[in-house]
Motif scaffolding. Structure first.
Motif, PDB file in Angstrom:
ATOM      1  N   LEU A  90      43.403  34.638  33.110  1.00 17.81           N
ATOM      2  CA  LEU A  90      44.204  35.264  34.215  1.00 17.81           C
ATOM      3  C   LEU A  90      45.222  36.071  34.087  1.00 17.81           C
ATOM      4  O   LEU A  90      45.599  37.042  34.546  1.00 17.81           O
ATOM      5  CB  LEU A  90      44.639  33.953  35.038  1.00 17.81           C
ATOM      6  N   GLU A  91      46.050  35.441  33.037  1.00 20.60           N
ATOM      7  CA  GLU A  91      47.238  36.294  32.675  1.00 20.60           C
ATOM      8  C   GLU A  91      47.153  37.725  32.134  1.00 20.60           C
ATOM      9  O   GLU A  91      47.681  38.650  32.347  1.00 20.60           O
ATOM     10  CB  GLU A  91      48.096  35.341  31.656  1.00 20.60           C
ATOM     11  N   TRP A  92      46.131  37.550  31.277  1.00 16.21           N
ATOM     12  CA  TRP A  92      45.707  38.936  30.607  1.00 16.21           C
ATOM     13  C   TRP A  92      45.120  40.033  31.705  1.00 16.21           C
ATOM     14  O   TRP A  92      45.299  41.289  31.524  1.00 16.21           O
ATOM     15  CB  TRP A  92      44.801  38.650  29.281  1.00 16.21           C
ATOM     16  N   ALA A  93      44.335  39.441  32.368  1.00 18.96           N
ATOM     17  CA  ALA A  93      43.411  40.395  33.407  1.00 18.96           C
ATOM     18  C   ALA A  93      44.545  40.983  34.116  1.00 18.96           C
ATOM     19  O   ALA A  93      44.600  42.123  34.646  1.00 18.96           O
ATOM     20  CB  ALA A  93      42.502  39.613  34.390  1.00 18.96           C
ATOM     21  N   ARG A  94      45.696  40.256  34.572  1.00 16.58           N
ATOM     22  CA  ARG A  94      46.765  40.727  35.321  1.00 16.58           C
ATOM     23  C   ARG A  94      47.712  41.860  34.466  1.00 16.58           C
ATOM     24  O   ARG A  94      47.864  43.049  34.829  1.00 16.58           O
ATOM     25  CB  ARG A  94      47.779  39.566  35.944  1.00 16.58           C
ATOM     26  N   THR A  95      48.038  41.284  33.155  1.00 13.68           N
ATOM     27  CA  THR A  95      48.943  42.260  32.542  1.00 13.68           C
ATOM     28  C   THR A  95      48.033  43.072  31.733  1.00 13.68           C
ATOM     29  O   THR A  95      48.903  44.450  31.341  1.00 13.68           O
ATOM     30  CB  THR A  95      49.810  41.178  31.422  1.00 13.68           C
ATOM     31  N   TYR A  96      47.291  43.358  31.622  1.00 12.84           N
ATOM     32  CA  TYR A  96      46.290  44.329  30.905  1.00 12.84           C
ATOM     33  C   TYR A  96      45.473  45.107  32.193  1.00 12.84           C
ATOM     34  O   TYR A  96      44.943  46.072  31.723  1.00 12.84           O
ATOM     35  CB  TYR A  96      45.291  43.953  29.876  1.00 12.84           C
ATOM     36  N   GLN A  97      45.724  44.756  33.304  1.00 13.63           N
ATOM     37  CA  GLN A  97      45.263  45.472  34.562  1.00 13.63           C
ATOM     38  C   GLN A  97      43.791  45.868  34.297  1.00 13.63           C
ATOM     39  O   GLN A  97      43.376  46.938  34.385  1.00 13.63           O
ATOM     40  CB  GLN A  97      46.149  46.691  34.698  1.00 13.63           C
ATOM     41  N   GLU A 138      52.384  28.425  37.313  1.00 12.90           N
ATOM     42  CA  GLU A 138      51.081  28.928  38.395  1.00 12.90           C
ATOM     43  C   GLU A 138      50.427  27.599  38.513  1.00 12.90           C
ATOM     44  O   GLU A 138      49.258  27.780  39.434  1.00 12.90           O
ATOM     45  CB  GLU A 138      50.318  29.971  37.694  1.00 12.90           C
ATOM     46  N   LYS A 139      50.752  26.301  38.396  1.00 12.98           N
ATOM     47  CA  LYS A 139      49.746  25.199  38.520  1.00 12.98           C
ATOM     48  C   LYS A 139      48.433  25.318  38.243  1.00 12.98           C
ATOM     49  O   LYS A 139      47.467  24.807  39.021  1.00 12.98           O
ATOM     50  CB  LYS A 139      50.001  24.808  40.183  1.00 12.98           C
ATOM     51  N   GLU A 140      47.974  25.877  37.111  1.00 12.97           N
ATOM     52  CA  GLU A 140      46.832  26.128  36.498  1.00 12.97           C
ATOM     53  C   GLU A 140      46.468  25.186  35.412  1.00 12.97           C
ATOM     54  O   GLU A 140      46.986  25.342  34.337  1.00 12.97           O
ATOM     55  CB  GLU A 140      46.394  27.461  35.940  1.00 12.97           C
ATOM     56  N   TYR A 141      45.738  24.002  35.624  1.00 11.94           N
ATOM     57  CA  TYR A 141      45.781  23.068  34.584  1.00 11.94           C
ATOM     58  C   TYR A 141      44.467  23.208  33.720  1.00 11.94           C
ATOM     59  O   TYR A 141      44.047  22.115  33.271  1.00 11.94           O
ATOM     60  CB  TYR A 141      45.725  21.755  35.278  1.00 11.94           C
ATOM     61  N   MET A 142      43.681  24.347  34.057  1.00 11.68           N
ATOM     62  CA  MET A 142      42.687  24.351  33.414  1.00 11.68           C
ATOM     63  C   MET A 142      42.585  24.529  31.998  1.00 11.68           C
ATOM     64  O   MET A 142      41.644  24.813  31.396  1.00 11.68           O
ATOM     65  CB  MET A 142      41.665  25.518  34.034  1.00 11.68           C
ATOM     66  N   GLY A 143      43.685  24.518  31.189  1.00 16.82           N
ATOM     67  CA  GLY A 143      43.800  24.327  29.743  1.00 16.82           C
ATOM     68  C   GLY A 143      43.815  25.835  29.138  1.00 16.82           C
ATOM     69  O   GLY A 143      43.853  26.860  29.391  1.00 16.82           O
ATOM     70  N   ASN A 161      32.188  26.042  28.266  1.00 18.29           N
ATOM     71  CA  ASN A 161      32.308  25.080  29.456  1.00 18.29           C
ATOM     72  C   ASN A 161      33.141  25.756  30.400  1.00 18.29           C
ATOM     73  O   ASN A 161      33.387  25.299  31.601  1.00 18.29           O
ATOM     74  CB  ASN A 161      32.544  23.841  29.007  1.00 18.29           C
ATOM     75  N   HIS A 162      34.364  26.553  29.858  1.00 16.35           N
ATOM     76  CA  HIS A 162      35.209  26.979  30.836  1.00 16.35           C
ATOM     77  C   HIS A 162      35.095  28.372  31.630  1.00 16.35           C
ATOM     78  O   HIS A 162      35.913  28.857  32.600  1.00 16.35           O
ATOM     79  CB  HIS A 162      36.497  27.121  30.190  1.00 16.35           C
ATOM     80  N   LEU A 163      33.947  28.782  31.446  1.00 15.25           N
ATOM     81  CA  LEU A 163      33.742  30.418  31.805  1.00 15.25           C
ATOM     82  C   LEU A 163      33.676  30.489  33.234  1.00 15.25           C
ATOM     83  O   LEU A 163      34.088  31.476  33.838  1.00 15.25           O
ATOM     84  CB  LEU A 163      32.704  31.024  30.884  1.00 15.25           C
ATOM     85  N   ILE A 164      32.832  29.601  33.933  1.00 11.27           N
ATOM     86  CA  ILE A 164      32.704  29.892  35.094  1.00 11.27           C
ATOM     87  C   ILE A 164      33.862  29.392  35.988  1.00 11.27           C
ATOM     88  O   ILE A 164      34.135  30.059  36.921  1.00 11.27           O
ATOM     89  CB  ILE A 164      31.493  28.795  35.600  1.00 11.27           C
ATOM     90  N   LEU A 165      34.682  28.658  35.491  1.00 13.09           N
ATOM     91  CA  LEU A 165      36.045  28.547  36.063  1.00 13.09           C
ATOM     92  C   LEU A 165      36.862  29.695  35.952  1.00 13.09           C
ATOM     93  O   LEU A 165      37.172  29.951  36.952  1.00 13.09           O
ATOM     94  CB  LEU A 165      36.649  27.194  35.392  1.00 13.09           C
ATOM     95  N   ALA A 166      36.805  30.233  34.778  1.00 12.66           N
ATOM     96  CA  ALA A 166      37.763  31.453  34.689  1.00 12.66           C
ATOM     97  C   ALA A 166      36.936  32.582  35.602  1.00 12.66           C
ATOM     98  O   ALA A 166      37.719  33.500  36.228  1.00 12.66           O
ATOM     99  CB  ALA A 166      37.540  31.996  33.162  1.00 12.66           C
ATOM    100  N   GLN A 167      35.540  32.568  35.910  1.00 11.53           N
ATOM    101  CA  GLN A 167      35.226  33.602  36.515  1.00 11.53           C
ATOM    102  C   GLN A 167      35.575  33.343  37.980  1.00 11.53           C
ATOM    103  O   GLN A 167      36.030  34.217  38.737  1.00 11.53           O
ATOM    104  CB  GLN A 167      33.690  33.316  36.624  1.00 11.53           C
ATOM    105  N   ASP A 168      35.561  32.136  38.635  1.00  7.97           N
ATOM    106  CA  ASP A 168      35.739  31.990  39.856  1.00  7.97           C
ATOM    107  C   ASP A 168      37.262  32.434  40.077  1.00  7.97           C
ATOM    108  O   ASP A 168      37.787  32.891  41.038  1.00  7.97           O
ATOM    109  CB  ASP A 168      35.655  30.457  40.252  1.00  7.97           C
ATOM    110  N   ARG A 169      38.363  31.635  39.260  1.00  6.26           N
ATOM    111  CA  ARG A 169      39.678  32.034  39.210  1.00  6.26           C
ATOM    112  C   ARG A 169      39.906  33.636  39.460  1.00  6.26           C
ATOM    113  O   ARG A 169      40.906  34.185  40.210  1.00  6.26           O
ATOM    114  CB  ARG A 169      40.612  31.449  38.198  1.00  6.26           C
ATOM    115  N   LEU A 170      39.308  34.322  38.474  1.00  8.47           N
ATOM    116  CA  LEU A 170      39.717  35.714  38.195  1.00  8.47           C
ATOM    117  C   LEU A 170      39.364  36.533  39.704  1.00  8.47           C
ATOM    118  O   LEU A 170      40.072  37.210  40.228  1.00  8.47           O
ATOM    119  CB  LEU A 170      38.686  36.459  37.443  1.00  8.47           C
TER     120      LEU A 170
END
Lengths: 272, 445
Positions: free
Chosen positions: B361-368, B349-354, B385-394
Motif C-alpha cells: 500500500l505504502e509503496w504503490a502510493r509513494t512510487y505512484q 493507517e490501522k492496517e494490521y495485516m502485517g 498467503n497475503h497476496l489476495i489481501l494486498a490485492q483487495d487493499r490496493l
C-alpha cells in the motif's frame, strides 16, 4: 466495413464467426480434438463454405482461446477475456458483469459503462469450477452433455456434493448411482455445486447489474437456472453464447481499424 | 521483433553487471577456498543476523536459496527438482528446498560436486546455518539435509511480533536482547566448531560496511520514485543479493553499490528511464519466476516498468546506529528494524495485516504505481498467503488493480507464460480505467 473472421480455439470446441459491422453473418463450430492447427484450418474452410465466401473476401482473421497460437493464418491473437467483454457488449450493452463458463475455466468479468474490463477473476485450477466437471459427470451417467441441462430440471431431490474436487466428485457420483440416486438428481447436484463456485467468483469481483452468462455453460438450462437461483436474479443469455468470444475477437479487429491503428485494437499480442 | 528492438525496451544499468558478477563469483570462490582447506557454510537468508559473524570468522558462505534461483535462471533446476521428488520429498515443498535437496543428494552420491553444476556448485559445508525468519519450510529443510551431509544445523531465531504488539512498551528492547543473546551463543558455537576465535574488530568493520551498504541500497531504491523510473526490478533482483544475503565481499559490494548510486542519480538528472516509454508503473509482488525472466522484456515492450517489489527483499528503513557500540546489538537492531520498520506507519493507517502486505500500500502510493503483478508461489505459503489481501487493499484504497499470475520461483512446470500474458493485456485495460478513477477522485497520480 470489411469482413473479419474471429476464431475461438477452445479446449473443447472451436468456434468461428464472420463479422461485418459488429454483426455476425456466419457461424460454425467443430470439436477441437487434439490438433488445434488442423481444426483451425478445417473450421475456416467449412465456415467460408457455409457463408458462400472465399479466403480473398476476408480482410483479416483474429484468434483467441486456448489454442489461438496454433492458428497459422492469423497474425494476431487476443485475450479471451477482452473478447468476451467486446462480444457481450455488442449484444447486451447494459451488461456490467459476465459469467463466462468455458470447458477448462470459469471466469467472472466486470465491465464499465463503455464495456471495458475493470476486474476479473478465474476459478482455481480445479475442474469442479468449470464445464469440464459436467463432461466428467455426463460420462459417468452415460448421457450426452447437451442433455444434462434439460434432464436436471426433472430433479426433485438434488444430490449434495460434499467435495470441491472433480476427481472425488466423480467417485461421489458413481457412489450415488450405485445407491440408486437418479440421473436427474445427480445432475441437479452438479449444477448446484457449480453455481456455488460461480457465486463465490461473483462475490470476489463484486456484482453490478446487468449480468450475463456466456460460453458453453450458457447452453445448459439447468446450470443457468441453478446460478439464477443462487444469485437471486435472471441472467441474460444470448442465443448462441458459445460464440461470444469469437465474435468479440472479430470486433476487436474492427475497433482497431476504427481507432486508426493496425489490426486489432490494443490488448493483442502478435503471433510469431 | 528484432533483437535490437528487444534490447531497447529495457535499459539495464551498466553498474548492475559487476555487482551481479561479484555475487555469482562467490560460488567459485567458495569452491576454491574449500579446496584450500578453508571452511564453507551453507546459509539461508537471515537478513544480516548471522552472516556478519561468519564473515568475521573468515568462513566462506554460499546460499542455497540463491543457488535455487541461479539454477532456475540458467535452466538447470529440473534435474535437481526431479531428484528431490525421487528421494521422496513432497512436490509441493519449497522450490528452493527441492532444488537444494536434489543437488545435495546428487553430490553425496557422486562424492563430489556435479560436473555440470552451475557457477561451480556448492562445496561440502562444515555448517548449515538455518533461520527462523518468516518461513516454516526453511527450518525443516536444513534438518532434512542431515540425511546427506555430516554437518551441524544451527538455527538463528528472530522474534515475530505483530503490528500492534511491536509497539507495546519493552517489546523492541526485549526482542533485541533476545537476538543478541542468540548471537553470542552462535559465536561460542562457531568458535568450538572451527577452533578459531572471533575477530571482534573485524566484525565491527563488517557490520559498519553492511549498514552502509543497506543505506546506499535504500537510497538507490528511493530514486525509483521519480518518473520515468530509472531502474527496473530486473536490476533490483540482479543486485539485491549483495545486500540481502549478503553475498560477496562487503568492501567490494560497497564500492559497487556506490557506483550504482551514481549511475541511478545520473539517470534521474537526465530523465532516463529503465523502460523507454514508461506507460505503466508496476509493483511486483514476491519473487519472480526465475526461469521465465524474459516475460519482463515482453512487458517492457508494452511500456510496463516495474518500479518496486516486495518489501522482504529490500533494505531496512535507515535509522541511527551511532549510539550502539556492541556490534552484535547493531546487527540485531538492523535485522529487527528490517522486520518492524513499516509497522508504525501500518498502525497509523490501522492496517494490521502485517509486515508482508502493508508495504504494498505504502509503496504503490509513494512510487505512484498503476498496477501490481503478484506471483504467488505454489511452493511457498509465506510468500503467498497475503497476496489476495494486498490485492483487495490496493484496489479498494488506492484504485490500483492487480493481477495474480500463479507459478513458482524454481519449477517452471508451475508457471504458464502464455496464460500470464493473456491476463496481462487485460490488466492494461483495467489500469487505464482506474487511472481515470484516481484522477476523478483527486489522487496525485
Amino acid at each position: 466495413m470489411a469482413l473479419i473472421m474471429g476464431m475461438d480455439i477452445g479446449s473443447g470446441t472451436s468456434k468461428g464467426v464472420i463479422v461485418r459491422n459488429r454483426k455476425p453473418i456466419a457461424y460454425h463450430l467443430l470439436p477441437s480434438g487434439v490438433d488445434y492447427r488442423a481444426v483451425a484450418q478445417k473450421l475456416r474452410e467449412e465456415l467460408l463454405a457455409k457463408a458462400g465466401l472465399s479466403i480473398a473476401d476476408i480482410a483479416d482473421t483474429i484468434a483467441t482461446g486456448h489454442g489461438a497460437g496454433n492458428v497459422a493464418f492469423s497474425r494476431h491473437r487476443v485475450s479471451d477475456i477482452l473478447c468476451c467483454a467486446r462480444g457481450i457488449t455488442s449484444i447486451f450493452p447494459s451488461v456490467r458483469t459476465i459469467i463466462d463458463v468455458q470447458r477448462i475455466s470459469t471466469q467472472v468479468i466486470r465491465l464499465n459503462a463503455t464495456g471495458h474490463v475493470i476486474n476479473f477473476t478465474i476459478n482455481e485450477k480445479c475442474a469442479t469450477g468449470s464445464g469440464c466437471f459436467l463432461d466428467i459427470i455426463s460420462h459417468v451417467l452415460q448421457i450426452d452433455l447437451k442433455d444434462a441441462g434439460p434432464l436436471s430440471l426433472g430433479s426433485g431431490n438434488p444430490v449434495t456434493f460434499t467435495t470441491g474436487c472433480a476427481v472425488f466428485g466423480e467417485s461421489e457420483a458413481i457412489s450415488r448411482v450405485s445407491e440408486g440416486a437418479s440421473k436427474e438428481d445427480i445432475l441437479a447436484g452438479v449444477h448446484r455445486a457449480l453455481a456455488n463456485k460461480i457465486s463465490t467468483l461473483v462475490d470476489r469481483v463484486g456484482l453490478e447489474m446487468d449480468c450475463a452468462m456466456s460460453g458453453g455453460g450458457g447452453l445448459n438450462i439447468g446450470l443457468v437456472e441453478s446460478v439464477e437461483k443462487k444469485l437471486g436474479f435472471k441472467l441474460l443469455v444470448s442465443e448462441q453464447p458459445q460464440f461470444i468470444n469469437a465474435i468479440g475477437a472479430a470486433i476487436m479487429a474492427e475497433n482497431g481499424v476504427e481507432m486508426g491503428g493496425s489490426l486489432p485494437e490494443p490488448g493483442s499480442t502478435i503471433i510469431t | 521483433m528484432s533483437e535490437e528492438k528487444k534490447k531497447k525496451a529495457m535499459n539495464r544499468l551498466k553498474t548492475m553487471y559487476p555487482l551481479r558478477a561479484n555475487i555469482d563469483q562467490a560460488y567459485e570462490r567458495s569452491v576454491e577456498a574449500t579446496k584450500a582447506g578453508k571452511p564453507t557454510a551453507w546459509s539461508m537468508v537471515n537478513w544480516w543476523e548471522a552472516d556478519p559473524i561468519l564473515k568475521a570468522m573468515d568462513i566462506e558462505i554460499v546460499y542455497p536459496e540463491n543457488y535455487g534461483a541461479v539454477c532456475a535462471a540458467i535452466g538447470s533446476a529440473q534435474k535437481y527438482l526431479d531428484r528431490s521428488d525421487a528421494e521422496g520429498f513432497p512436490t509441493h515443498m519449497c522450490g528452493y528446498a527441492r532444488n537444494c535437496i536434489g543437488y545435495t543428494a546428487e553430490m553425496t552420491e557422486l562424492g563430489h560436486i556435479p560436473s555440470d553444476a552451475p557457477m561451480g556448485g556448492m562445496s561440502n559445508p562444515i555448517l548449515l546455518l538455518s533461520s527462523g525468519a518468516l518461513c516454516d519450510a526453511r527450518i525443516k529443510w536444513f534438518q532434512s539435509l542431515g540425511r546427506y551431509l555430516d554437518a551441524p544445523v544451527w538455527t538463528v531465531e528472530l522474534p515475530h511480533p505483530g503490528v500492534e504488539e511491536s509497539q507495546m512498551p519493552g517489546v523492541r528492547e526485549k526482542s533485541i536482547q533476545f537476538m543478541v543473546k542468540e548471537l553470542r551463543e552462535l559465536v561460542a558455537f562457531l568458535e568450538r566448531l572451527t577452533g578459531r576465535k572471533m575477530d571482534w574488530a573485524k566484525l565491527e568493520e563488517i557490520t559498519d560496511d553492511l549498514i552502509e551498504i543497506n543505506r546506499i541500497w535504500y537510497e538507490i531504491n528511493e530514486f525509483r520514485k521519480v518518473r520515468p523510473c530509472p531502474m527496473h526490478s530486473r536490476d533490483f533482483w540482479s543486485c539485491m543479493n549483495a545486500s540481502l544475503y549478503p553475498a560477496g565481499d562487503p568492501k567490494v559490494s560497497l564500492k559497487l553499490y556506490r557506483d550504482m548510486y551514481d549511475e541511478v542519480k545520473d539517470r534521474v538528472a537526465n530523465k532516463i528511464g529503465a523502460v523507454e516509454n514508461e506507460k505503466y508503473r508496476m509493483v511486483f509482488g514476491e519473487l519472480p519466476p526465475w526461469h521465465a525472466l524474459k516475460i519482463f522484456d515482453e512487458l517492457a515492450e508494452r511500456g510496463w516498468n516495474f518500479v518496486v517489489e516486495s518489501w522482504a527483499y529490500h533494505a531496512p528503513k535507515p535509522i541511527d546506529y551511532a549510539k550502539i557500540s556492541d556490534p552484535l546489538e547493531r546487527v540485531a537492531t538492523q535485522t529487527y528494524q528490517w522486520l518492524t520498520g513499516y509497522f508504525p506507519d501500518a498502525l497509523k493507517e490501522k492496517e494490521y495485516m502485517g509486515y508482508f502486505a502493508y508495504p504494498y500500500l505504502e509503496w504503490a502510493r509513494t512510487y505512484q504505481c498503476d498496477g501490481a503483478l503478484f506471483h504467488p508461489l505454489l511452493t511457498c505459503r509465506t510468500a503467498t498467503n497475503h497476496l489476495i489481501l494486498a490485492q483487495d487493499r490496493l484496489l479498494n484504497k488506492l484504485h490500483v488493480p492487480s493481477l495474480i499470475a500463479e507459478g513458482d520461483i524454481v519449477d517452471l512446470k508451475l508457471f504458464d507464460y502464455a496464460d500470464t500474458m493473456r491476463k496481462a493485456v487485460v490488466l492494461e485495460e483495467m489500469m487505464d480505467h482506474y487511472k481515470k478513477v484516481r484522477q476523478e477522485e483527486g489522487f496525485e497520480w
